[in-house]
Design a protein around this motif. Structure first.
Motif, PDB file in Angstrom:
ATOM      1  N   ARG A   1      52.070  28.889 -59.915  1.00  0.00           N
ATOM      2  CA  ARG A   1      52.390  27.805 -58.995  1.00  0.00           C
ATOM      3  C   ARG A   1      51.961  26.457 -59.572  1.00  0.00           C
ATOM      4  O   ARG A   1      52.661  25.453 -59.426  1.00  0.00           O
ATOM      5  N   THR A   2      50.828  26.439 -60.252  1.00  0.00           N
ATOM      6  CA  THR A   2      50.335  25.187 -60.830  1.00  0.00           C
ATOM      7  C   THR A   2      51.268  24.690 -61.923  1.00  0.00           C
ATOM      8  O   THR A   2      51.632  23.511 -61.974  1.00  0.00           O
ATOM      9  N   VAL A   3      51.670  25.583 -62.823  1.00  0.00           N
ATOM     10  CA  VAL A   3      52.547  25.198 -63.928  1.00  0.00           C
ATOM     11  C   VAL A   3      53.900  24.726 -63.401  1.00  0.00           C
ATOM     12  O   VAL A   3      54.422  23.687 -63.821  1.00  0.00           O
ATOM     13  N   SER A   4      54.483  25.481 -62.487  1.00  0.00           N
ATOM     14  CA  SER A   4      55.799  25.121 -61.959  1.00  0.00           C
ATOM     15  C   SER A   4      55.750  23.792 -61.207  1.00  0.00           C
ATOM     16  O   SER A   4      56.602  22.915 -61.401  1.00  0.00           O
ATOM     17  N   ALA A   5      54.734  23.622 -60.364  1.00  0.00           N
ATOM     18  CA  ALA A   5      54.626  22.384 -59.601  1.00  0.00           C
ATOM     19  C   ALA A   5      54.379  21.191 -60.509  1.00  0.00           C
ATOM     20  O   ALA A   5      54.933  20.104 -60.292  1.00  0.00           O
ATOM     21  N   ALA A   6      53.562  21.374 -61.548  1.00  0.00           N
ATOM     22  CA  ALA A   6      53.281  20.272 -62.472  1.00  0.00           C
ATOM     23  C   ALA A   6      54.548  19.812 -63.178  1.00  0.00           C
ATOM     24  O   ALA A   6      54.767  18.610 -63.371  1.00  0.00           O
ATOM     25  N   ASN A   7      55.409  20.745 -63.572  1.00  0.00           N
ATOM     26  CA  ASN A   7      56.655  20.369 -64.228  1.00  0.00           C
ATOM     27  C   ASN A   7      57.617  19.689 -63.264  1.00  0.00           C
ATOM     28  O   ASN A   7      58.325  18.744 -63.646  1.00  0.00           O
ATOM     29  N   VAL A   8      57.659  20.139 -62.001  1.00  0.00           N
ATOM     30  CA  VAL A   8      58.513  19.476 -61.011  1.00  0.00           C
ATOM     31  C   VAL A   8      58.020  18.058 -60.742  1.00  0.00           C
ATOM     32  O   VAL A   8      58.809  17.102 -60.711  1.00  0.00           O
ATOM     33  N   VAL A   9      56.714  17.899 -60.569  1.00  0.00           N
ATOM     34  CA  VAL A   9      56.141  16.565 -60.339  1.00  0.00           C
ATOM     35  C   VAL A   9      56.430  15.659 -61.532  1.00  0.00           C
ATOM     36  O   VAL A   9      56.779  14.484 -61.375  1.00  0.00           O
ATOM     37  N   GLN A  10      56.291  16.201 -62.739  1.00  0.00           N
ATOM     38  CA  GLN A  10      56.550  15.408 -63.932  1.00  0.00           C
ATOM     39  C   GLN A  10      58.002  14.955 -63.990  1.00  0.00           C
ATOM     40  O   GLN A  10      58.292  13.794 -64.316  1.00  0.00           O
ATOM     41  N   ALA A  11      58.940  15.843 -63.670  1.00  0.00           N
ATOM     42  CA  ALA A  11      60.356  15.476 -63.693  1.00  0.00           C
ATOM     43  C   ALA A  11      60.645  14.354 -62.690  1.00  0.00           C
ATOM     44  O   ALA A  11      61.402  13.426 -62.989  1.00  0.00           O
TER      45      ALA A  11
ATOM     46  N   LEU B   1      58.820  23.754 -72.275  1.00  0.00           N
ATOM     47  CA  LEU B   1      59.132  23.541 -70.860  1.00  0.00           C
ATOM     48  C   LEU B   1      58.722  22.133 -70.426  1.00  0.00           C
ATOM     49  O   LEU B   1      59.451  21.470 -69.678  1.00  0.00           O
ATOM     50  N   VAL B   2      57.561  21.666 -70.897  1.00  0.00           N
ATOM     51  CA  VAL B   2      57.115  20.305 -70.569  1.00  0.00           C
ATOM     52  C   VAL B   2      58.125  19.283 -71.073  1.00  0.00           C
ATOM     53  O   VAL B   2      58.527  18.362 -70.346  1.00  0.00           O
ATOM     54  N   ASN B   3      58.555  19.425 -72.318  1.00  0.00           N
ATOM     55  CA  ASN B   3      59.512  18.481 -72.883  1.00  0.00           C
ATOM     56  C   ASN B   3      60.862  18.557 -72.180  1.00  0.00           C
ATOM     57  O   ASN B   3      61.538  17.539 -71.994  1.00  0.00           O
ATOM     58  N   THR B   4      61.276  19.779 -71.801  1.00  0.00           N
ATOM     59  CA  THR B   4      62.554  19.934 -71.116  1.00  0.00           C
ATOM     60  C   THR B   4      62.526  19.274 -69.743  1.00  0.00           C
ATOM     61  O   THR B   4      63.499  18.622 -69.328  1.00  0.00           O
ATOM     62  N   SER B   5      61.428  19.428 -69.008  1.00  0.00           N
ATOM     63  CA  SER B   5      61.342  18.805 -67.687  1.00  0.00           C
ATOM     64  C   SER B   5      61.396  17.289 -67.800  1.00  0.00           C
ATOM     65  O   SER B   5      61.970  16.617 -66.939  1.00  0.00           O
ATOM     66  N   VAL B   6      60.824  16.743 -68.877  1.00  0.00           N
ATOM     67  CA  VAL B   6      60.881  15.294 -69.085  1.00  0.00           C
ATOM     68  C   VAL B   6      62.303  14.850 -69.398  1.00  0.00           C
ATOM     69  O   VAL B   6      62.845  13.921 -68.784  1.00  0.00           O
ATOM     70  N   GLN B   7      62.943  15.515 -70.385  1.00  0.00           N
ATOM     71  CA  GLN B   7      64.251  15.059 -70.851  1.00  0.00           C
ATOM     72  C   GLN B   7      65.353  15.328 -69.831  1.00  0.00           C
ATOM     73  O   GLN B   7      66.147  14.439 -69.513  1.00  0.00           O
TER      74      GLN B   7
ATOM     75  N   MET C   1      50.309  16.961 -68.038  1.00  0.00           N
ATOM     76  CA  MET C   1      50.473  17.847 -69.189  1.00  0.00           C
ATOM     77  C   MET C   1      49.340  18.860 -69.283  1.00  0.00           C
ATOM     78  O   MET C   1      49.559  20.006 -69.690  1.00  0.00           O
ATOM     79  N   THR C   2      48.136  18.452 -68.884  1.00  0.00           N
ATOM     80  CA  THR C   2      47.035  19.408 -68.830  1.00  0.00           C
ATOM     81  C   THR C   2      47.333  20.520 -67.830  1.00  0.00           C
ATOM     82  O   THR C   2      47.119  21.707 -68.106  1.00  0.00           O
ATOM     83  N   LEU C   3      47.827  20.150 -66.657  1.00  0.00           N
ATOM     84  CA  LEU C   3      48.170  21.145 -65.640  1.00  0.00           C
ATOM     85  C   LEU C   3      49.330  22.021 -66.098  1.00  0.00           C
ATOM     86  O   LEU C   3      49.321  23.242 -65.889  1.00  0.00           O
ATOM     87  N   ALA C   4      50.349  21.415 -66.711  1.00  0.00           N
ATOM     88  CA  ALA C   4      51.519  22.175 -67.136  1.00  0.00           C
ATOM     89  C   ALA C   4      51.191  23.161 -68.238  1.00  0.00           C
ATOM     90  O   ALA C   4      51.866  24.189 -68.373  1.00  0.00           O
ATOM     91  N   MET C   5      50.163  22.874 -69.039  1.00  0.00           N
ATOM     92  CA  MET C   5      49.771  23.778 -70.120  1.00  0.00           C
ATOM     93  C   MET C   5      48.652  24.724 -69.710  1.00  0.00           C
ATOM     94  O   MET C   5      48.226  25.566 -70.507  1.00  0.00           O
TER      95      MET C   5
END
Length: 537
Positions: free
Chosen positions: A272-282, A406-412, A388-392
């Motif tokens: 949940r932490t990784v998924s939410a961090a990537n959504v927040v980042q996007a 995944l981090v880079n994909t959510s950004v781009q 990025m700390t949370l996503a990793m």
């Protein structure tokens, strides 16, 4: 047992920091290329005779390959070795840059840009994964991620400045030529300094049909998004291609859930932490992209800035962002946890976007643009390292490349979708006001204001997700240590050597206890750890 001396440990640490700087130079080269080309587009159009529609493919060809291959590139790094993928990507990027620089026709340049996007994806997708494995200690990792984040986020503004200088003083070919010496030097230093860790082997994820589904789905999705500005969101092309893209990605996910050796194990996505961090980042990236691209258009079309002045206008934001990333964010994350740092950071970005939404057509830089620039710089410098700390946080050594991709994909991809949405609404509002007889500058500015307000709304949604899903708790590392009182020796008792003890602290709040990890370091990525009383099974 072989002992490691203090000087050897210090030398290994220095080597890791040098390796980090090498990786960040490689990332900076990729980030610069994305914005430096935008500045040179008018010169390229005039020299090679591009039409306005065809000119967009100089950018789109790169973005399709880059955005479509990031996730796959990160996983390939896990399978065959991240340094190997990084070096192959550098080689492809350097070769394609040379072809771009030598281009004398439209088709040749567009094809070379597609290949350049392939190299950019291979290079950048594995960098964050290598960083978290090189720096497993929380304090060092926080600092390293802060440096990487500054390069990845602030490099775009440097590209605007450098692109203007090169294009105006020499010609557009040199925006590609500069990649050659930088890329070659980065590759040579990476061979010498970056650790070469073996991958899992292709047998651990030899799923060629899955790779085809993923790559095809993401590339088609990026292509669809890039066509929205011309075709519109409700067009037959957008709806049909979007449905096919979603179907391909859905088929890929279904396949990964049932094959014996999946290309991308889905366990990382269940965190949940990784998924939410990537959504927040996007969501947060949408506001940042809107500020960079629409802000540049505002300064050029309404305020009359040239390319060099636009680059200089973003310089204070870059300085503030770098100061926060390098100096303060890592310490705040260790003290309060990345979740607690993230929410006020997004508040700064929200305030900056709201200020941009009230800029007049006769704005002055110090009064109207500098305050939101500083606020957004503060927010980005605090927020993105925390994200990025949370996503990793859910990554192990065997899937750190996948998490990095995944981090880079959510950004781009998130940024591309968001920018298409913002540009569409801004254009529609501008056209409507022009039809009502409003002045061109006022109509343009009103469209930009609407885009900033939409971006601010998405940041507000991101804050809600962060507060509800990424619960902020004070990490154990921040609590005061309890002093140990030594027991008094009993007179006459035999003295025995004391057994070694370990001071164990629990995993931080953003890590999940059921996943293997080292509690002594506080991270799940355990490199060179022989096991201790604090290691999770």
């Amino acid at each position: 047992m072989q002992q490691t001396s203090g000087p050897e440990i210090a030398a290994a640490e220095r080597r890791h920091w040098l390796a980090l700087y090498v990786l960040c130079v490689g990332m900076l080269m990729i980030v610069l290329d994305a914005t430096i080309v935008n500045v040179a587009l008018p010169s390229i159009q005039q020299d090679l005779g591009f039409s306005q529609n065809d000119l967009a493919w100089v950018v789109n060809a790169y973005l399709i390959a880059f955005g479509g291959l990031l996730l796959l590139s990160g996983r390939i790094g896990d399978l065959i070795g991240q340094r190997r993928v990084f070096l192959v990507g550098l080689g492809v990027f350097i070769g394609a840059s040379l072809l771009c620089a030598l281009s004398q026709s439209q088709g040749f340049l567009i094809g070379a840009r597609f290949v350049q996007g392939v190299g950019g994806a291979l290079t950048s997708a594995v960098i964050l994964g290598m960083i978290v494995t090189m720096f497993p200690q929380p304090r060092e990792q926080a600092k390293a991620i802060g440096i990487y984040t500054f390069v990845a986020v602030a490099g775009g503004s440097v590209g605007l400045l450098l692109g203007g200088v090169l294009t105006e003083t020499i010609n557009w070919h040199w925006i590609f030529f500069v990649n050659l010496p930088i890329g070659v030097a980065t590759a040579l230093l990476a061979i010498r300094l970056v650790p070469d860790r073996e991958g899992l082997g292709l047998a651990a994820g030899a799923d060629l049909p899955g790779a085809a589904l993923l790559t095809g789905g993401l590339m088609l999705g990026v292509y669809t998004i890039l066509g929205v500005a011309e075709k519109g969101w409700g067009s037959t092309q957008t709806l049909a291609l979007g449905a096919v893209s979603i179907g391909l990605v859905g088929a890929f996910v279904a396949r990964q859930a049932r094959v014996a050796n999946p290309l991308m194990p889905l366990r990382l996505f269940r965190s949940r932490t990784v998924s939410a961090a990537n959504v927040v980042q996007a969501l947060l990236v949408v506001g940042m992209f809107g500020m960079f691209f629409l802000g540049a258009l505002y300064m050029q079309r309404i305020l009359g800035y040239d390319a060099l002045q636009v680059g200089l206008a973003y310089l204070p934001m870059t300085v503030v962002m770098g100061t926060m990333s390098f100096r303060f964010t890592g310490q705040l994350n260790l003290r309060f946890g990345p979740q607690a740092t993230l929410v006020p950071a997004m508040g700064f970005v929200l305030a900056g976007l709201l200020l941009l939404a009230r800029t007049p057509v006769d704005a002055t830089y110090v009064r109207d643009l500098l305050p939101p620039m500083i606020l957004i710089g503060l927010g980005a410098g605090l927020g993105f390292p925390s994200l990025m700390t949370l996503a990793m946080s859910g990554a192990t050594e065997s899937d750190s490349g996948l998490a990095s991709g995944l981090v880079n994909t959510s950004v781009q991809v998130g940024g591309a979708i968001g920018l298409a949405v913002l540009a569409t609404f801004a254009t529609e509002r501008t056209d409507r006001l022009l039809g009502e007889g409003k002045p061109a500058a006022s109509a343009l500015n009103s469209g930009y204001h609407l885009a900033y307000l939409i971006g601010a709304g998405l940041v507000l949604v991101a804050i809600g997700i962060a507060v509800s899903v990424l619960r902020a708790r004070l990490p154990e590392a921040a609590s005061a240590p309890v002093p140990e009182v030594p027991a008094e020796p009993v007179p006459g008792a035999a003295t025995e050597p004391a057994a070694p003890s370990f001071r164990v602290k629990p995993l931080p709040a953003y890590a999940e206890a059921q996943v293997a990890g080292c509690q002594e370091t506080g991270m799940r990525v355990v490199i060179g750890c022989g096991g201790c009383a604090g290691s999770a099974p």
